[in-house]
Design a protein around this motif. Structure first.
Motif, PDB file in Angstrom:
ATOM      1  N   PRO A 246       0.831  -1.211   0.000  1.00  0.00           N
ATOM      2  CA  PRO A 246       0.000   0.000   0.000  1.00  0.00           C
ATOM      3  C   PRO A 246       0.857   1.249   0.000  1.00  0.00           C
ATOM      4  O   PRO A 246       2.038   1.227   0.357  1.00  0.00           O
ATOM      5  N   ASP A 247       0.252   2.321  -0.392  1.00  0.00           N
ATOM      6  CA  ASP A 247       0.963   3.595  -0.477  1.00  0.00           C
ATOM      7  C   ASP A 247       1.506   3.967   0.896  1.00  0.00           C
ATOM      8  O   ASP A 247       0.753   4.051   1.870  1.00  0.00           O
ATOM      9  N   PRO A 248       2.817   4.178   1.043  1.00  0.00           N
ATOM     10  CA  PRO A 248       3.369   4.511   2.365  1.00  0.00           C
ATOM     11  C   PRO A 248       2.872   5.833   2.912  1.00  0.00           C
ATOM     12  O   PRO A 248       2.915   6.058   4.114  1.00  0.00           O
ATOM     13  N   SER A 249       2.404   6.732   2.037  1.00  0.00           N
ATOM     14  CA  SER A 249       1.873   7.995   2.532  1.00  0.00           C
ATOM     15  C   SER A 249       0.441   7.881   3.005  1.00  0.00           C
ATOM     16  O   SER A 249      -0.114   8.837   3.529  1.00  0.00           O
ATOM     17  N   SER A 250      -0.171   6.693   2.835  1.00  0.00           N
ATOM     18  CA  SER A 250      -1.555   6.497   3.255  1.00  0.00           C
ATOM     19  C   SER A 250      -1.609   6.192   4.736  1.00  0.00           C
ATOM     20  O   SER A 250      -0.758   5.508   5.301  1.00  0.00           O
ATOM     21  N   SER A 251      -2.661   6.684   5.395  1.00  0.00           N
ATOM     22  CA  SER A 251      -2.837   6.400   6.820  1.00  0.00           C
ATOM     23  C   SER A 251      -3.378   5.007   7.051  1.00  0.00           C
ATOM     24  O   SER A 251      -3.470   4.567   8.186  1.00  0.00           O
ATOM     25  N   LEU A 347      -7.078 -24.155  -1.712  1.00  0.00           N
ATOM     26  CA  LEU A 347      -6.433 -23.065  -0.991  1.00  0.00           C
ATOM     27  C   LEU A 347      -7.343 -21.851  -1.005  1.00  0.00           C
ATOM     28  O   LEU A 347      -8.099 -21.634  -1.957  1.00  0.00           O
ATOM     29  N   GLN A 348      -7.273 -21.068   0.056  1.00  0.00           N
ATOM     30  CA  GLN A 348      -7.999 -19.814   0.095  1.00  0.00           C
ATOM     31  C   GLN A 348      -7.402 -18.930   1.181  1.00  0.00           C
ATOM     32  O   GLN A 348      -6.775 -19.412   2.128  1.00  0.00           O
ATOM     33  N   LEU A 349      -7.619 -17.659   1.018  1.00  0.00           N
ATOM     34  CA  LEU A 349      -7.259 -16.676   2.025  1.00  0.00           C
ATOM     35  C   LEU A 349      -8.527 -16.175   2.705  1.00  0.00           C
ATOM     36  O   LEU A 349      -9.614 -16.238   2.130  1.00  0.00           O
ATOM     37  N   PRO A 350      -8.429 -15.707   3.934  1.00  0.00           N
ATOM     38  CA  PRO A 350      -9.623 -15.146   4.589  1.00  0.00           C
ATOM     39  C   PRO A 350     -10.251 -14.067   3.719  1.00  0.00           C
ATOM     40  O   PRO A 350      -9.552 -13.211   3.166  1.00  0.00           O
ATOM     41  N   PRO A 351     -11.565 -14.106   3.551  1.00  0.00           N
ATOM     42  CA  PRO A 351     -12.221 -13.148   2.628  1.00  0.00           C
ATOM     43  C   PRO A 351     -11.946 -11.689   2.964  1.00  0.00           C
ATOM     44  O   PRO A 351     -11.888 -10.855   2.062  1.00  0.00           O
ATOM     45  N   TYR A 352     -11.766 -11.390   4.251  1.00  0.00           N
ATOM     46  CA  TYR A 352     -11.569  -9.992   4.650  1.00  0.00           C
ATOM     47  C   TYR A 352     -10.154  -9.767   5.181  1.00  0.00           C
ATOM     48  O   TYR A 352      -9.949  -8.988   6.103  1.00  0.00           O
ATOM     49  N   LEU A 353      -9.203 -10.458   4.563  1.00  0.00           N
ATOM     50  CA  LEU A 353      -7.808 -10.284   4.973  1.00  0.00           C
ATOM     51  C   LEU A 353      -7.320  -8.870   4.714  1.00  0.00           C
ATOM     52  O   LEU A 353      -6.513  -8.322   5.465  1.00  0.00           O
ATOM     53  N   ASP A 354      -7.821  -8.253   3.656  1.00  0.00           N
ATOM     54  CA  ASP A 354      -7.357  -6.900   3.321  1.00  0.00           C
ATOM     55  C   ASP A 354      -7.714  -5.878   4.375  1.00  0.00           C
ATOM     56  O   ASP A 354      -7.222  -4.746   4.342  1.00  0.00           O
ATOM     57  N   ASN A 355      -8.578  -6.245   5.328  1.00  0.00           N
ATOM     58  CA  ASN A 355      -8.905  -5.304   6.406  1.00  0.00           C
ATOM     59  C   ASN A 355      -7.709  -5.002   7.283  1.00  0.00           C
ATOM     60  O   ASN A 355      -7.701  -4.007   8.014  1.00  0.00           O
ATOM     61  N   LEU A 356      -6.685  -5.861   7.246  1.00  0.00           N
ATOM     62  CA  LEU A 356      -5.468  -5.563   7.986  1.00  0.00           C
ATOM     63  C   LEU A 356      -4.790  -4.305   7.451  1.00  0.00           C
ATOM     64  O   LEU A 356      -3.979  -3.693   8.145  1.00  0.00           O
ATOM     65  N   LEU A 357      -5.123  -3.949   6.222  1.00  0.00           N
ATOM     66  CA  LEU A 357      -4.526  -2.758   5.631  1.00  0.00           C
ATOM     67  C   LEU A 357      -5.332  -1.508   5.920  1.00  0.00           C
ATOM     68  O   LEU A 357      -4.989  -0.430   5.427  1.00  0.00           O
ATOM     69  N   HIS A 358      -6.408  -1.647   6.686  1.00  0.00           N
ATOM     70  CA  HIS A 358      -7.260  -0.510   6.987  1.00  0.00           C
ATOM     71  C   HIS A 358      -7.268  -0.265   8.488  1.00  0.00           C
ATOM     72  O   HIS A 358      -6.729  -1.036   9.277  1.00  0.00           O
ATOM     73  N   THR A 359      -7.923   0.794   8.874  1.00  0.00           N
ATOM     74  CA  THR A 359      -7.940   1.185  10.273  1.00  0.00           C
ATOM     75  C   THR A 359      -8.832   0.266  11.070  1.00  0.00           C
ATOM     76  O   THR A 359      -9.752  -0.367  10.549  1.00  0.00           O
ATOM     77  N   GLU A 360      -8.587   0.201  12.387  1.00  0.00           N
ATOM     78  CA  GLU A 360      -9.364  -0.659  13.257  1.00  0.00           C
ATOM     79  C   GLU A 360     -10.793  -0.171  13.404  1.00  0.00           C
ATOM     80  O   GLU A 360     -11.694  -0.962  13.694  1.00  0.00           O
ATOM     81  N   GLU A 361     -11.045   1.118  13.217  1.00  0.00           N
ATOM     82  CA  GLU A 361     -12.408   1.632  13.368  1.00  0.00           C
ATOM     83  C   GLU A 361     -13.334   1.027  12.337  1.00  0.00           C
ATOM     84  O   GLU A 361     -14.504   0.778  12.617  1.00  0.00           O
ATOM     85  N   GLU A 362     -12.828   0.759  11.123  1.00  0.00           N
ATOM     86  CA  GLU A 362     -13.677   0.172  10.102  1.00  0.00           C
ATOM     87  C   GLU A 362     -14.047  -1.251  10.472  1.00  0.00           C
ATOM     88  O   GLU A 362     -15.146  -1.706  10.202  1.00  0.00           O
ATOM     89  N   GLU A 363     -13.148  -1.977  11.091  1.00  0.00           N
ATOM     90  CA  GLU A 363     -13.427  -3.360  11.464  1.00  0.00           C
ATOM     91  C   GLU A 363     -14.366  -3.441  12.643  1.00  0.00           C
ATOM     92  O   GLU A 363     -15.118  -4.400  12.781  1.00  0.00           O
TER      93      GLU A 363
END
Length: 772
Positions: A246-251, A347-363
């Motif tokens: 992800p973009d390093p300048s992103s929060s 094989l599969q990845l958790p469907p919402y694995l990309d949430n690790l790249l977002h803030t905890e408030e969204e989760e």
């Protein structure tokens, strides 16, 4: 996961050197990113921050010396000469190098012995853009030279058989490289516990074996079968997942380390273990790589474009086809079903694995209220799945396995299985046939005579993990369930409408847009007497009992496509102003009566005490503990009064027994207060927020204070005894967190009984509808 995966690479090392054998997609790209906004600075560029300088490859010492790169003047709103889009510094250089080398390669092949082509030949080759681009694809990948990538992705032997993670610029390379033994043979590593003499292996070594990858935990007899294989020319292979950071300048950069580790555990280590096993058993990886390398050399010598190589590689190599399937499945967030040397794996990845790249408030929006009795999911499903709570009052929706997995049910009925597997298959088929969204998991367990904890829940977890079912809320069989539309449709409405028209072409069934419009425009008012909404699905859409069977299928169809959100009835208890005034007046009247009674008792006690003083020699009046018989009699009457209240039923009688137990304050007799409160402080009767006559909500009825309990008792005045008993049983769940389905299950009552309580206590109840 679809956000970050850029490519899947297969890199090998042999006696010929390191080679990038195959990658998918043919022309991988990464998402563009922006540099930091360029600041306004003075003519000397003294206020340029480090982040902008690094992103722009800026050198302050050269500022102002190059007229092609002017400095931004203070107050000027125009950007300077640098591009706003951030690019890796070496991208353009490597791209040019690859283009020059590919042109030199083409020119030298067309004109042997010449290092320089004629201008006419240069122009001809320059016009052939497609061929030039195809030749670049052989040697360039993501802005890097393929030989450079193969070198850094083939680590030394002592770094193999362990996690590999390399971050370069905006790309991350994740994998698990494996290599042959020092003698050139591929074989499984023996168990470490077998290497210790006379069983003196430490517990730490056994723990390391349990945590080691599958390729390192295989027993030695399997490796002995590979001893007859000739020595391999393949020394190392490495299946690499290339991630776009992800973009390093992103929060919202998130927890990258955990993100990479989950990908490594779910994909990299599993695929590598299967490939390693097949290489040890029959040299599968080496054969596939030799075939792909030979094809590549032939096509390069003929000048064929890279697209031809990709097309033919997918035809001759099952490994190349598996890499393509893996990439496309991960990008589509689905299960990757691979066939490696006729060995099938999923094989599969958790469907919402990309949430690790977002803030905890969204989760946090997807976390339900904590329930100490809630059933937990398995470790595989506890992270990145966003599953609702697994509870007895929930239901299960089975997906269309005949369409998605055509051979699943057929495999369950296939002959030749062991007795244990056949018994499990028969139980699974029976469970699938009985599963219905109109029955809760508890009802399904009773109908199958299965244990909820040990049989139903494991089956549900297996179906959820393999994406053959999903947890939903139980739907009323007569479709008297309140639904609303989701905030966003996962598929375009025209596509959904076409599918709906194809599946439901019966007369009398409106189109999907008409159904959605009817639900949107329906009233959200609640029924005054039933406590349920008037806009349930039957009242707004079905409207006829004859249409119930077909509309049940419609509801199932819509739930499978996430077109419906169930609203749950929740209840809160409100202490009204009138109730508080009534309880307060009753307490004051009771206190006044006790004061009056206390003054009469005191006068009798004083008179008796004066008589005792005049008859001091009479020892029969005063007991051994120094308490008079009159005072003891008064305490006895108080205890008798409390004991009668514990066995009595609250009603509308104005007897002193009921009033004294429903009302009270700090004016009680000292011994009575201590006895009734069990040591509870008088200040616990009420709080500052409760000491008023404004309406308030009893937040936790199950943990009500003494004053709140008196309010609850006062609500039951003039009610039938069976209603009082039922209200006292279920009011602990009226906290606004428990749904109506949970209340019915935990209180073990019917919907009719719940509606009756809600009707008779409606003036003290706040009912509302809310999604889970």
């Amino acid at each position: 996961m679809a956000e970050t995966l850029a490519a899947v690479l297969l890199v090998t090392g042999s006696g010929k050197g390191q080679t990038l054998v195959f990658h998918w997609p043919p022309s991988p790209t990464v998402s563009p990113r922006l540099a930091r906004p360029k600041p306004l600075h003075d003519a000397n560029c003294s206020h340029v921050d480090n982040f902008w300088a690094v992103a722009s490859n800026h050198d302050a010492s050269l500022e102002g010396t190059d007229p092609a790169r002017p400095c931004l003047i203070r107050g000027d709103s125009q950007l300077d000469g640098w591009e706003y889009e951030w690019k890796r510094p070496h991208t353009g250089r490597d791209h040019d190098i690859g283009r020059d080398r590919s042109r030199s390669f083409a020119h030298s092949r067309s004109r042997p012995g010449s290092r320089r082509a004629s201008p006419s030949r240069d122009r001809a080759n320059g016009d052939d853009a497609s061929r030039d681009s195809g030749e670049q694809s052989y040697v360039n990948l993501l802005g890097y030279r393929s030989d450079f990538l193969s070198t850094i992705l083939c680590p030394q032997r002592h770094l193999c058989h362990q996690k590999f993670e390399l971050v370069v610029d905006d790309l991350a390379f994740i994998g698990h490289p494996v290599c042959s033994e020092g003698d050139g043979e591929w074989k499984f590593k023996p168990e470490k516990s077998q290497q210790s003499a006379r069983g003196r292996g430490s517990r730490n070594k056994r723990t390391e074996d349990a945590d080691a990858p599958p390729s390192e935990r295989e027993p030695s007899p399997v490796g002995e079968r590979s001893a007859s294989h000739p020595k391999s020319n393949l020394h190392i292979f490495h299946l690499v997942l290339v991630m776009d950071l992800p973009d390093p300048s992103s929060s919202a950069s998130g927890n990258l380390f955990k993100y990479f580790h989950v990908i490594y555990e779910h994909v990299s280590i599993t695929v590598t273990a299967v490939l390693f096993q097949e290489q040890v058993m029959n040299g599968f990886v080496e054969k596939e790589c030799d075939a792909l390398s030979a094809l590549r050399e032939v096509l390069v010598s003929k000048g064929e474009p890279y697209s031809s190589y990709i097309t033919q590689a997918l035809q001759i190599s099952s490994l190349a086809k598996s890499m393509k399937t893996l990439y496309e499945s991960i990008k589509s967030n689905s299960i990757a079903r691979l066939a490696i040397n006729e060995l099938g794996i999923e094989l599969q990845l958790p469907p919402y694995l990309d949430n690790l790249l977002h803030t905890e408030e969204e989760e946090s929006d997807y976390i339900e209220h904590e329930d100490p009795d809630a059933v937990t999911w398995s470790p595989k499903l506890s992270f990145g799945w966003r599953l609702p709570s697994l509870a007895p009052w929930k239901s299960l929706l089975i997906h269309d396995m005949d369409v998605e997995d055509g051979d699943f049910l057929m495999n369950l009925r296939s002959p030749g299985m062991s007795p244990e597997d056949q018994e499990l298959a028969e139980g699974l088929i029976q469970f699938l046939q009985s599963a219905s969204i109109f029955d809760s998991l508890a009802v399904m367990a009773d109908s199958l005579a299965w244990d909820l904890e040990t049989q139903v829940y494991p089956t549900v977890r297996w179906l959820i993990e393999h994406r053959k079912a999903k947890i939903v809320d139980t739907v009323h069989r007569d479709l008297k369930t309140v639904f609303v539309l989701p905030a966003k449709l996962k598929q375009p409405l025209p596509q959904l409408s076409a599918e709906f028209a194809k599946d439901f072409s019966q007369a009398g069934i409106p189109s999907l847009p008409q159904i959605l419009a009817t639900m949107t425009s329906s009233s959200s008012a609640t029924s005054k007497h039933s406590g349920q909404a008037d806009n349930h699905f039957f009242a707004t859409v079905v409207r006829s009992k004859d249409m119930l069977p077909i509309y049940r299928d419609v509801v199932v169809w819509m739930l499978k496509r996430d077109l419906l959100v169930t609203l749950h009835l929740r209840v809160r208890i409100v202490a009204t102003a009138e109730l508080k005034v009534r309880v307060h007046r009753a307490r004051e009247e009771s206190a006044a009566r006790r004061d009056k009674k206390g003054r009469r008792s005191d006068s009798r006690v004083d008179g008796g005490w004066n008589q005792e003083r005049r008859q001091s020699q009479d020892k029969s009046v005063v007991g051994d503990d120094g308490v008079t018989e009159a005072f003891s009699e008064m305490l006895t009457r108080g205890r008798r009064r409390r004991h009668s209240h514990a066995k009595g039923t609250v009603n509308g009688s104005q007897s002193s027994v009921v009033q004294d137990n429903m009302r009270g304050d700090g004016h009680q007799d000292e011994d009575e207060a201590v006895d009734s409160d069990s040591g509870e402080d008088e200040g616990g009767w009420e709080t500052a927020a409760e000491d008023n006559f404004t309406p308030s909500i009893i937040a936790e009825p199950g943990q009500a204070t003494r004053l709140q309990r008196r309010w609850l008792d006062a609500m039951s005045e003039d009610k039938d005894p069976y209603l009082v008993e039922r209200f006292a049983k279920i009011n602990q769940y009226f906290d606004g967190k428990r749904t109506n389905d949970e209340i019915l299950y935990r209180a073990d009552i019917s919907r009719k009984e719940l509606r009756e309580v809600l009707h008779h206590y409606e003036e003290y109840l706040l009912t509302f509808l809310h999604p889970a």
